[in-house]
Design a protein around this motif. Sequence first.
Motif, PDB file in Angstrom:
ATOM      1  N   HIS A 248     -11.346  -4.877   1.349  1.00 53.58           N
ATOM      2  CA  HIS A 248     -12.205  -4.624   0.230  1.00 53.58           C
ATOM      3  C   HIS A 248     -11.346  -5.456  -1.011  1.00 53.58           C
ATOM      4  O   HIS A 248     -12.111  -5.483  -2.048  1.00 53.58           O
ATOM      5  CB  HIS A 248     -12.111  -3.088  -0.431  1.00 53.58           C
ATOM      6  N   ASP A 249     -10.400  -5.618  -0.826  1.00 54.22           N
ATOM      7  CA  ASP A 249      -9.641  -6.427  -2.272  1.00 54.22           C
ATOM      8  C   ASP A 249     -10.066  -7.798  -2.027  1.00 54.22           C
ATOM      9  O   ASP A 249      -9.301  -8.626  -2.836  1.00 54.22           O
ATOM     10  CB  ASP A 249      -8.259  -6.055  -2.456  1.00 54.22           C
TER      11      ASP A 249
ATOM     12  N   ALA B 232     -10.843  -2.040   6.219  1.00 55.93           N
ATOM     13  CA  ALA B 232     -10.306  -1.127   5.025  1.00 55.93           C
ATOM     14  C   ALA B 232      -9.715  -2.259   3.960  1.00 55.93           C
ATOM     15  O   ALA B 232     -10.291  -2.017   2.757  1.00 55.93           O
ATOM     16  CB  ALA B 232      -9.266  -0.324   5.431  1.00 55.93           C
ATOM     17  N   ASP B 233      -8.934  -3.164   4.240  1.00 56.78           N
ATOM     18  CA  ASP B 233      -8.139  -3.763   3.456  1.00 56.78           C
ATOM     19  C   ASP B 233      -8.776  -5.052   2.806  1.00 56.78           C
ATOM     20  O   ASP B 233      -8.742  -5.677   1.893  1.00 56.78           O
ATOM     21  CB  ASP B 233      -6.851  -4.480   3.780  1.00 56.78           C
TER      22      ASP B 233
ATOM     23  N   THR C 278       2.201 -13.466   4.514  1.00 59.03           N
ATOM     24  CA  THR C 278       1.376 -13.410   3.088  1.00 59.03           C
ATOM     25  C   THR C 278       2.020 -13.422   2.090  1.00 59.03           C
ATOM     26  O   THR C 278       1.766 -14.233   1.002  1.00 59.03           O
ATOM     27  CB  THR C 278       0.143 -12.239   3.142  1.00 59.03           C
TER      28      THR C 278
ATOM     29  N   ALA D 175      -4.191 -13.352   5.067  1.00 63.22           N
ATOM     30  CA  ALA D 175      -3.575 -12.366   6.315  1.00 63.22           C
ATOM     31  C   ALA D 175      -4.798 -12.466   7.332  1.00 63.22           C
ATOM     32  O   ALA D 175      -4.047 -12.470   8.828  1.00 63.22           O
ATOM     33  CB  ALA D 175      -3.930 -11.193   5.603  1.00 63.22           C
TER      34      ALA D 175
ATOM     35  N   SER E 183      -7.117 -15.505  -1.751  1.00 59.22           N
ATOM     36  CA  SER E 183      -6.958 -14.130  -1.680  1.00 59.22           C
ATOM     37  C   SER E 183      -5.808 -13.883  -0.572  1.00 59.22           C
ATOM     38  O   SER E 183      -5.867 -14.407   0.243  1.00 59.22           O
ATOM     39  CB  SER E 183      -8.038 -13.472  -1.668  1.00 59.22           C
ATOM     40  N   ASN E 184      -4.844 -12.712  -0.872  1.00 64.51           N
ATOM     41  CA  ASN E 184      -3.894 -12.456   0.383  1.00 64.51           C
ATOM     42  C   ASN E 184      -5.019 -11.941   1.645  1.00 64.51           C
ATOM     43  O   ASN E 184      -4.277 -12.360   2.608  1.00 64.51           O
ATOM     44  CB  ASN E 184      -3.238 -11.073  -0.138  1.00 64.51           C
ATOM     45  N   MET E 185      -6.074 -11.394   1.471  1.00 65.65           N
ATOM     46  CA  MET E 185      -6.717 -10.967   2.499  1.00 65.65           C
ATOM     47  C   MET E 185      -7.073 -12.222   3.566  1.00 65.65           C
ATOM     48  O   MET E 185      -7.019 -12.282   4.597  1.00 65.65           O
ATOM     49  CB  MET E 185      -8.057 -10.255   2.226  1.00 65.65           C
ATOM     50  N   LYS E 186      -7.517 -13.434   2.849  1.00 66.54           N
ATOM     51  CA  LYS E 186      -7.876 -14.501   3.531  1.00 66.54           C
ATOM     52  C   LYS E 186      -6.583 -14.982   4.172  1.00 66.54           C
ATOM     53  O   LYS E 186      -6.719 -15.350   5.629  1.00 66.54           O
ATOM     54  CB  LYS E 186      -8.393 -15.460   2.625  1.00 66.54           C
TER      55      LYS E 186
ATOM     56  N   GLY F 203      -9.088  -2.414  12.588  1.00 65.91           N
ATOM     57  CA  GLY F 203      -9.560  -1.239  11.389  1.00 65.91           C
ATOM     58  C   GLY F 203      -8.922  -1.437  10.181  1.00 65.91           C
ATOM     59  O   GLY F 203      -9.708  -1.296   9.187  1.00 65.91           O
ATOM     60  N   VAL F 204      -7.640  -1.641  10.215  1.00 66.45           N
ATOM     61  CA  VAL F 204      -7.029  -1.696   8.980  1.00 66.45           C
ATOM     62  C   VAL F 204      -7.507  -2.940   8.200  1.00 66.45           C
ATOM     63  O   VAL F 204      -7.885  -2.698   6.786  1.00 66.45           O
ATOM     64  CB  VAL F 204      -5.604  -2.010   9.268  1.00 66.45           C
TER      65      VAL F 204
ATOM     66  N   MET G 255      -8.292   6.404   9.256  1.00 66.52           N
ATOM     67  CA  MET G 255      -8.861   5.366   9.021  1.00 66.52           C
ATOM     68  C   MET G 255      -9.936   5.718   8.126  1.00 66.52           C
ATOM     69  O   MET G 255      -9.895   4.690   7.035  1.00 66.52           O
ATOM     70  CB  MET G 255      -9.462   4.653  10.365  1.00 66.52           C
TER      71      MET G 255
ATOM     72  N   ILE H 233       2.322 -10.301   9.293  1.00 68.05           N
ATOM     73  CA  ILE H 233       1.044 -10.830   8.462  1.00 68.05           C
ATOM     74  C   ILE H 233       1.387 -10.416   7.118  1.00 68.05           C
ATOM     75  O   ILE H 233       1.305 -11.176   6.349  1.00 68.05           O
ATOM     76  CB  ILE H 233      -0.177 -10.130   9.101  1.00 68.05           C
TER      77      ILE H 233
ATOM     78  N   ASN I 102       1.949 -16.705  -0.607  1.00 72.78           N
ATOM     79  CA  ASN I 102       0.967 -16.327  -1.548  1.00 72.78           C
ATOM     80  C   ASN I 102       1.434 -15.488  -2.899  1.00 72.78           C
ATOM     81  O   ASN I 102       0.721 -15.515  -3.880  1.00 72.78           O
ATOM     82  CB  ASN I 102      -0.195 -15.607  -1.001  1.00 72.78           C
TER      83      ASN I 102
ATOM     84  N   ASN J  81     -11.879  -9.962  -3.377  1.00 68.84           N
ATOM     85  CA  ASN J  81     -12.268 -10.725  -4.623  1.00 68.84           C
ATOM     86  C   ASN J  81     -11.517 -10.703  -5.662  1.00 68.84           C
ATOM     87  O   ASN J  81     -11.549 -10.741  -6.840  1.00 68.84           O
ATOM     88  CB  ASN J  81     -13.535 -10.665  -5.181  1.00 68.84           C
TER      89      ASN J  81
ATOM     90  N   ASP K 226      -9.452  -3.005  -5.312  1.00 66.05           N
ATOM     91  CA  ASP K 226      -9.291  -4.435  -5.440  1.00 66.05           C
ATOM     92  C   ASP K 226      -7.698  -4.534  -5.687  1.00 66.05           C
ATOM     93  O   ASP K 226      -7.285  -5.280  -4.736  1.00 66.05           O
ATOM     94  CB  ASP K 226     -10.093  -4.942  -6.781  1.00 66.05           C
TER      95      ASP K 226
ATOM     96  N   ALA L 283      -9.630   3.867   4.034  1.00 65.70           N
ATOM     97  CA  ALA L 283     -10.751   2.997   3.663  1.00 65.70           C
ATOM     98  C   ALA L 283     -11.317   3.534   2.425  1.00 65.70           C
ATOM     99  O   ALA L 283     -11.549   2.837   1.340  1.00 65.70           O
ATOM    100  CB  ALA L 283     -11.766   2.698   4.588  1.00 65.70           C
TER     101      ALA L 283
ATOM    102  N   PHE M 207       0.473  -6.173   1.302  1.00 59.95           N
ATOM    103  CA  PHE M 207      -0.284  -4.893   1.379  1.00 59.95           C
ATOM    104  C   PHE M 207       0.592  -3.855   1.409  1.00 59.95           C
ATOM    105  O   PHE M 207       1.256  -3.638   2.730  1.00 59.95           O
ATOM    106  CB  PHE M 207      -1.002  -5.186   2.603  1.00 59.95           C
TER     107      PHE M 207
END
Lengths: 449, 230, 115, 682
Positions: B14-15, B11-12, D196, B32, B27-30, B7-8, D625, D192, D200, B17, D655, D629, D124
């Motif tokens: 979203h950042d 949500a996250d 990261t 992660a 990106s950090n998300m990738k 779930g998290v 949640m 994680i 990164n 790009n 972002d 979001a 994060f």
Amino acid sequence: MSVSLTPTTSLTPTTKIRKGRNFVRRLPLGPTGALASLALLVSACAEDKPLNTFEPRGPKAQGIYDLMTPIWIIMIVVFVVVVGGTLVLTVIGRVKPEDYDENDLPKQVHGHTVAELAWTIAPAILLAGVSFPMVSAIWDLERDNKPGELDVMVIGQQWYWEYRYDVDGDGFFEDVDGDGELYGIEGDGDQDDKEWPLNLALDDDDLSVPNQLVIPAGQQVDLTLTSRDVVHSFWIPRLNGKRDTVPGRLTFWSIDADKPGEYNGACGEFCGLSHARMRMSVVALPEAEFDQWLKNQMSLSEVPEEPAQGQDPSPERAGYEVFASQCARCHVVNNSDSALQELYPKDFEADLLSGAAPDLTKFATRSVFAGAIFSQYSGIDPDDDNLDVTNYLQLAGTERLNEALLTRWIKNAPEEKAMYPEGRRGMPAFPGLSDTDVENLVAYLATLD
Amino acid sequence: MTTATAGVSVADSHDGNEAHRTSLNLSNMKVAMWLFLASECLLFGALISTYLLSKARFLTELLAGNPIVEASIDNPGLVREMQETGSVEPLFDIPFTSFSSFVLLMSSLAMVLAHKAVSEADYKNTRIWLATTALLGSIFIAGQIYEFTAFKEEGLSFTGSLLGSAFYTLTGFHGVHVSIGILMLLTLLVLSFKGKLNQDRAETVELVGLYWHFVDIVWVLIFTIVYLIP
Amino acid sequence: MSDTAVKASADVVDDAHDSHAHPTETQYWLVFLILAVITAFEVLWSYLGLSGPLLVVPLLAMMVVKFVIVAGVFMHLWFDMKMLNGKLFTLAFASGIVIALSVYTVVVATYEFNV
Amino acid sequence: MAIVERPLALPEGDLPEIENPLGAFSRPHKETGIKDWLTTVDHKKIGIMYGTASIFFMMIGGVAALLIRIQLATPDSNFLSADAYNQLYTMHGTVMIFLVVMPIGAAFANYLLPLQVGARDVAFPRINAFSFWCFFLGGLMLNTSWFLGGGPDGGWFNYAPNNGVAYSPSNGIDFWNVGLLITGIASLSGAINLITTVLNMRAPGMDLMKMPIFVWMTLVTQFLLLFAIPIITTAQVLLLMDRLFGANFFNVEQGADPLLWQHLFWIFGHPEVYLMILPAFGIVSEVIPAFARKPIFGYPFMVFSGVAIGFMGFGVWAHHMFVPGMGPLSVSAFAVATMFIAVPTGVKILNWVATLWGGKLILNTAMLFSIGLITQFTVGGLSGVSHALAPSDTQQTDTYYIVAHFHYVLFGGALFGFMAGFYFWWPKAFGYILNEAWGKWNFWVMVVGFNLTFGPMHILGLQGMPRRIHTYDAAMGFNLWNLVATIGSMILAVGVLLFVVNALVSLRDWKNAGRPNPGPDPWDARTIEWSIQSPAPEHNFDYDPQIVSVDDWWYQKYAEDETGRLRKVAHGADIAQPGNGEGVHLPAPSYWPILLAASLPLLGYGLIFSLWLTIPGGFLLVVSMFGWALEPADDLDLAHDHDDHDDHDDHDDQDDHESIVETASAEDTALVGDAPSPGDTA
Ligand code: HEA
Ligand code: HEA
Ligand code: CUA
Ligand SMILES: [Cu+2]
């Protein structure tokens, strides 16, 4: 809870002292003084440390002990070098903050590849050197089942041990499918001979003895281990290391005592409430005596005579009757009384989650009871030289029976040893029994020899 | 646990790009997401091994005629069949499961096409493919629900037997993963309709895709190990 | 300065993306076809009534092939790996797989070599 | 390098009230007081909270330990019942490992990683806060079992089938399961996040091989968590299914095999012990060079040995299973593998010794604890090698010899290392230095108490004293050393308490002295966290540090003269970043991490007691949640115009909030070039 009772370990004190001296004599001469003193520290006053791992009394335990010696030496050398070196460097390198000059830095050494390689390779070689004898010892310790050796099945249960002797040599399990192959002596064996649940699958001719394992001295005894409930671990430090008893699995192990004597042990895996009170006692007898013992164990126990018409029953008989009504629901006594036989073998699981209570057929021949935490005999003088294993069989006798303790046990066993009778594990208290009933029960139990 | 973590991630994601400097130019998300998937390998590995060991133990006991284990399957005919074949194969309906495996595989294709579409700013196709992926995933889940009820009727229950516990837990865990994936896809679809899923956000789709493909890969393993090699 | 800076940065990112051209749509379909064929073949194989290694080994092999194709093409691992620093997360993922594979194989093996 | 201008600074002082268009979903203002701590997403505050919570839990675990020791001081004691004892030692082990040592490692990782890699925050920040709250609330939930029907009583490794409902009918083990599942989420999401961050978000120029050793060791630690946590999660889920939903994974009657639990637990459990020690190894690898005035000896070897330990840590788990009868082949393989793990560990030890060699050692408290680690850990490591010898382990396993081993590595290793870290980084975190005199007392009382407590356990174990026994017989010959160990544990407790006292005394003295600032670099240390002010400003770095070498900060202060000797060329205080956060944009605090984390224990209680109770938990979960979001990137009061550079809607505001916060002065960093000096930004 009162536990300050007669220790279990006082059966053969003289033997222990003798062995203690042997041990010192047997110390290898080669090792450093540090090793010797470590060993001495550990085995100091050896005679009153019945579980000491530094006093092997059989070839298996001896093998382990011998294997340890090189690793102790390595450890002590590394300890001295590294810890000693660190302390020395600390002392010589220290600078008082006020004496410190920030422009007079020590030599800035970033590393030294040869040194790095050296202290990578040197320990590796050292450890490789230890690995070879270790691996061979691992295989040596595995049971090597030879025909003719005594086979015993060890069954762990919360919180005592049961030993099943394969007296007739046909294995512990019946040859159900009649193909001559048996389950569970070596490897997995013939799976088709397995029966469920395990505690009912045992061969009828065999002997069940709780709490005290009696073995012939000077001879390897092969063990097949399992458990009725949770994981326990069978451990007689002087005879061999541990081996777990795992429910649903058979494990294999063996022990071997050089000389007659009593050897103590303790359950080596946490197994719930009274893990601390799940101890073991092994008695090694000279071969002839062992045979005599076995013969006695295989015989039925006596049924106290019924009183003549109109007379009061003897205390033993009265006890027997209480026993049949109260205790036989869980405990087995193998005798000629057909009334009792009808109850046997019966559905233990109905009463006990763990599935069984100690077989009391020859209760009075054992020197310990209740998970080997209690001695059956009171008033034993630890310095009495006559108290040797050779008269183990004669020990059984009413004069020496620890009546007070047994009485307390029967009245309220969970008080003596934390148990879970309401969870169907262990023996319940019997507040309903009168003092006379209990006295009679004790009198009856004393006849079971 | 999985629920929360995944779930998290939604949500996250979203950042996705962001254009900040990162050491790896990613990106950090990738990063992660890949780390999360690496850790999922250990989770599913443990579940698959548990299934394999439990099944082996179940079969051993069953073949040896352990009455308790025999009674643990509420269907004497099935028990006999298992004993005769020496495997749990009689339980399975391979054509059916092959079909649902195929559906899941197809959804992976749809997923990758969705990502392609969004990164080419083809929003119509993005929506089509996202919806297709979610739909195929749902068909898979429906199939699984059907299968569970069928097995239950055949006598395999979660609490009854070791095999049942292991089977339902493994496939159930996978099913939960798929369901979370469907939720993520639907979220993307909503975003897309609201015009918030544009080319710059292609990475979000890619991340959901990574998760989706991973779940597909896990099914590839389960299908072979559980169904085809019983 | 912000406008130019942003543009520049976008370029950097775009470059990073473009440097590893993803497959075309047809290629994706092709890959899917291959996967479908393998799956069909797997099912077929399981119906041949084989047993033992003859059954298991080819099935496992096909499973691995499918695994590698999905991870490599659909998850872009093959393309990302060629990217600057893409190896790093590939490595992280791979070490997860390697550790999982080895520990669990060993667990199962300890049961096989019980004696 | 992509630069996005962030023109707005965080204004100081009172903020005007502005209506919130997003109502409940808007982000909180920058808070003060307790609310600040509850909503913060600042990695430094989170690190401090990790540390504080761990010390709190350590008191619980420590009191349990003292009760254990009192019970064992004399034979046949009935100070505690068997049941109470079993709960106490189980909770002692569980709390110390999962709620003390692991989170202290997380405390250091959180506080230091961003500072040491030159980042503004972790990758994060909200997930970071979520991790902390999961750990803390999960830990609290576990501890509520004391009051809700009794604690878990199966030992910290909780072997099957003794962990089943039949043998442990109270809810204790359910609490153990659920509580640790929740802290597991904390560890996994933390791992994680931190990996990261390290991979990164390093400062420009900081290649992997220029990272401080602490960063390396933490990276390895987090990878261990990443791969180990899912395994125990699986084991616990299986157990949970068994206990709460009647599954059969460990039901022997149905043919289950208890060894499955042992394998799963220890595949996790052994990496677990290394992930407890590696952060401490990282800490002393920073402290020793700083106070030996020498670089760490063999930097690459330190790095690779850490990585090697990490990998090998996954290949030795079955050394905890030498006696359940795995068969000689497996036993031999694992015994040999275990022995060889001594090699990379030895490389570390010997490199520290070589760093001491020829150094000018300033023996302050941090240094003393580091040297304490070298010596005490070696003792524990050596006894570890003696267990690795499988045949002798059959005599030693489950005796006090093992208890001695792991307290030497855990207390003498991990905790001594952490103590060194506390003393070393305290001024960076709190702006005052801990008192040295009290520190020396702290160290010596602890060393003496520690050895008195756990030294005798070696002897007891070899004399055959089993562990996890609530009492022993007087005739067993264990009386003397048990008494000694109990006395030692009291001394040790005083030692631990002295640390707390020192923190308070030093704080008081510092306040009385008018709060003198220790300066950015009180130890004349080596890594870049000392290039910023103390206590570390909220935004960490005013501008990105440019990293040229390992120990970059040191080489900004020292340079070689003509003769090739290092000379001081600048004072830390002069060249440190001034701590001017102007133009820095920080993520706003958030309510959702704590709310989301709080929903998990609620769900847990529901699982344990009644599924109805899961309703509020589930509701909170869903709401948080969504809240998470939908939450805007920033405190809207401080909203700034984003649309100057992107043409999509406000959604995009999100972002940046999870990523490194941008620096206002990227050009500045460019100007600074190879030899950064603070003047450029001013
Ligand atoms: C911080 C935690 C930590 C660390 C670092 C270690 C390190 C090691 N451990 Fe330990 N261990 C535990 C925590 C830890 N352990 C715990 C908690 C348990 C018990 C769990 C339980 O049952 O509750 C346990 C139990 C345990 C067992 C199981 C015992 C049993 O239950 O029967 C074994 C067996 O092999 C073992 C071995 C080792 C080895 C070989 C190392 C090695 O890594 C040590 C290496 C270090 C050195 C050897 C010293 C420095 C080296 C040199 C100076 C080089 C030269 C050395 C030589 C040539 C020998 N440990
Ligand atoms: C990092 C981990 C860690 C730490 C730090 C400790 C610390 C201590 N441990 Fe621990 N121990 C374990 C991990 C740890 N232990 C584990 C994993 C087990 C195995 C459990 C199992 O078998 O399942 C174990 C088991 C264990 C046993 C064996 C129990 C048994 O097998 O029956 C014993 C016995 O003496 C013991 C003693 C101690 C003592 C005396 C301390 C002391 O060092 C504690 C000192 C600290 C304090 C005392 C804190 C200070 C607090 C105060 C001064 C109180 C005052 C404050 C207030 C009231 C607010 N421990
Ligand atoms: Cu039986 Cu411990
Ligand atoms: Cu270990």
